[in-house]
Design an enzyme around this catalytic site. Structure first.
Site, PDB file in Angstrom:
ATOM      1  CE  LYS A  69      -4.524   0.715   0.560  1.00 51.18           C
ATOM      2  NZ  LYS A  69      -5.485  -0.293   0.155  1.00 51.18           N
ATOM      3  CB  THR A 106     -14.411  -1.623  -4.140  1.00 49.15           C
ATOM      4  OG1 THR A 106     -13.128  -1.563  -4.758  1.00 49.15           O
ATOM      5  CG2 THR A 106     -14.239  -1.981  -2.680  1.00 49.15           C
TER       6      THR A 106
HETATM    7  N1  GLU Z   1      -7.210   0.153  -3.007  1.00 44.94           N
HETATM    8  C1  GLU Z   1      -7.991  -1.000  -3.230  1.00 44.94           C
HETATM    9  C2  GLU Z   1      -8.005  -1.883  -1.991  1.00 44.94           C
HETATM   10  O1  GLU Z   1      -7.812  -1.417  -0.900  1.00 44.94           O
HETATM   11  C3  GLU Z   1      -7.605  -1.723  -4.511  1.00 44.94           C
HETATM   12  C4  GLU Z   1      -6.244  -2.324  -4.547  1.00 44.94           C
HETATM   13  C5  GLU Z   1      -5.831  -2.876  -5.897  1.00 44.94           C
HETATM   14  O2  GLU Z   1      -6.660  -2.924  -6.790  1.00 44.94           O
HETATM   15  O3  GLU Z   1      -4.680  -3.233  -6.023  1.00 44.94           O
HETATM   16  O4  GLU Z   1      -8.304  -3.040  -2.033  1.00 44.94           O
END
Ligand code: GLU
Length: 482
Positions: free
Chosen positions: A116, A204
């Site tokens: 992240k 999501t």
């Molecule tokens: N930011 C999103 C998460 O927390 C997506 C992460 C991604 O697609 O790599 O799952």
């Protein structure tokens, strides 16, 4: 968006450090497992943290920007996770979120390690030009330390970022590695025109919808919730009206017939027990700059008030640490669907569990984004659109099959039925069906651990057990651990 809870009253007794909270959740699951201690420690710790500061020219002068990229686990490569732009983001938060990415990917069988990133900035307070310069410079910094690349580490959108930022990252990375033929796969969540995939923006929220649908058909879960099966007519409150909250609310409203009784943003909550139309609320916000004042609804200037709305399903889709020891006893839902990362603290969760509230934990429920990112990454690496090679062959197979059936029954299908039966799925349909199948399978795995395994007394622990087992198996297969 939500607010950081005030450190007052009951919440004061609670440790709100996100990294500590994820560690506690991990430890709870580790107790139910019999894995060697060293293996568990390797899975739990964050492997690398890249931290950077750089100057950026703005029209108001020079500004020094801070950023991080945490790499939690390298048991699978590349590592994967979004980049967050937020003025409060910090190293601890990024490390906690990277750990959640590892567990999330394992739960939904996406072969990535967790990562992240974050830049400590309020993106709304700066011009597009400044944000572009910051994003490109951050990409350069990541590349120079090997923290980005199609086979190394692949960022994606998160809070405060979207397709625009991902397109800058892809372009900046490609400029640095002009001979790389897989450059597009260095980041996901890109615009369709730049190698993105249909359905990523809503992914999501859609994953949240599929996860909730599944729980609402699970007899044992429904018994705990005291609710009837199905979603039609169920009341839903959603905290946060950003990308995830907006899509979760509109999909549950439009496709499942839920009544949206509460919605919140950073500046307050709107409530209407008769139902809110989330599309109309979004239009109102565009016009007025706030959801407050929406006609027919009660407006409350407290963004946390949405958590106390009487409803069947509560969907926190904003920040971490929203449901704490200070407010958990006022939560009135029967199903808590964690669309955000880390919305519930362990103290808050203990109170909810005493009230028998069924919890769909973040590391399962909000995995839809990374699942569709995986599809996008795969598409970029194959350099071919889905179905290109087999489309004609499938059409032919289908035609032969239908001809054969017509011959056997000595009757012709109606033209419309024939068309329906020989329909070939579009990219969007493939993405949705792949996502649905993934979320359904993952739900079944977790609920089986919860309902069948001794020592596992809640769904979050079940999700962690599921994740840890899979990551442990990967480490073992690498031959590092016995
Ligand atoms: N930011 C999103 C998460 O927390 C997506 C992460 C991604 O697609 O790599 O799952």
């Amino acid at each position: 968006m939500a607010v950081k809870p005030k450190k007052a009253g009951a919440a004061q007794q609670e440790d709100l450090n996100f990294n500590h909270i994820v560690s506690q959740q991990f430890d709870r699951a580790a107790e139910a497992l019999e894995s060697p201690k060293a293996l568990l420690t390797q899975i739990k710790v964050c492997n690398n943290l890249f931290s950077v500061q750089f100057p950026v020219k703005t029209k108001n002068g020079l500004m020094v920007v801070k950023g991080w990229r945490a790499e939690h686990s390298h048991h699978k490569k590349p590592l994967k996770g979004g980049i967050r732009y937020d003025e409060h983001v910090n190293a601890d938060e990024v490390m906690a979120l990277a750990a959640l990415m590892t567990y999330k990917c394992a739960i939904v069988n996406v072969p990535f390690g967790g990562s992240k990133g974050g830049i400590q900035i309020n993106p709304r307070a700066h011009s597009e030009d400044t944000m572009e310069r910051i994003t490109r410079r951050f990409t350069f910094e990541l590349a120079s330390k090997n923290f980005i690349g199609p086979g190394i580490n692949v960022p994606a959108p998160d809070m405060g970022t979207g397709e625009r930022e991902m397109s800058w990252i892809a372009d900046a990375f490609s400029a640095l590695t002009p001979t790389g033929i897989d450059n597009l796969a260095c980041v996901t969540g890109k615009p369709i025109s730049q190698g993105g995939i249909q359905g990523r923006r809503e992914a999501t929220g859609r994953g949240v919808q599929y996860g909730i649908r599944e729980a609402m058909q699970d007899k044992k879960a429904l018994k705990q919730m005291g609710l009837t099966a199905g979603l039609a007519g169920k009341t839903v409150a959603v905290q946060g009206f950003g990308n995830v909250g907006y899509h979760a609310a509109t999909l549950l409203h439009d496709e499942d017939g839920c009544t949206i009784v509460g919605l919140s943003e950073w500046d307050g909550t709107i409530v209407n027990p008769k139902g809110l139309n989330p599309h109309k609320v979004a239009e109102w916000r565009t016009e007025h700059g706030t959801i407050l004042g929406f006609p027919g609804a009660k407006s409350i200037k407290n963004p946390l008030a949405v958590l106390e709305v009487e409803c069947d399903i509560l969907v926190p889709a904003a920040l971490e640490n929203q449901i704490t020891m200070a407010n958990a006893d006022k939560v009135k839902c029967r199903l808590l669907a964690e669309a955000a990362n880390g919305p519930t603290t362990p103290g808050g969760e203990a109170i909810l569990l005493k009230k028998d509230i069924y919890i769909l934990p973040d590391i399962f429920l909000n995995a839809g984004g990374v699942v569709v990112s995986y599809f996008e990454w795969t598409k970029n690496l194959t350099h071919m659109r889905f179905g290109r090679m087999e489309k004609r062959m499938r059409e032919l197979d289908q035609r032969l099959l239908l001809d054969g059936i017509e011959h056997m029954i000595d009757r012709k299908f109606e033209a419309r039925l024939r068309e329906q039966l020989s329909h070939q799925m579009s990219e969007l349909e493939l993405v949705r069906s792949g996502l649905e199948d993934t979320m359904v399978t993952a739900y079944q795995e977790i609920r089986d651990i919860f309902f069948k395994r001794k020592k596992v007394t809640d769904m979050r622990t079940a999700a962690f057990v599921c994740a840890i087992q899979k990551v442990a198996a990967s480490y073992r297969s690498l031959g590092i651990f016995p």
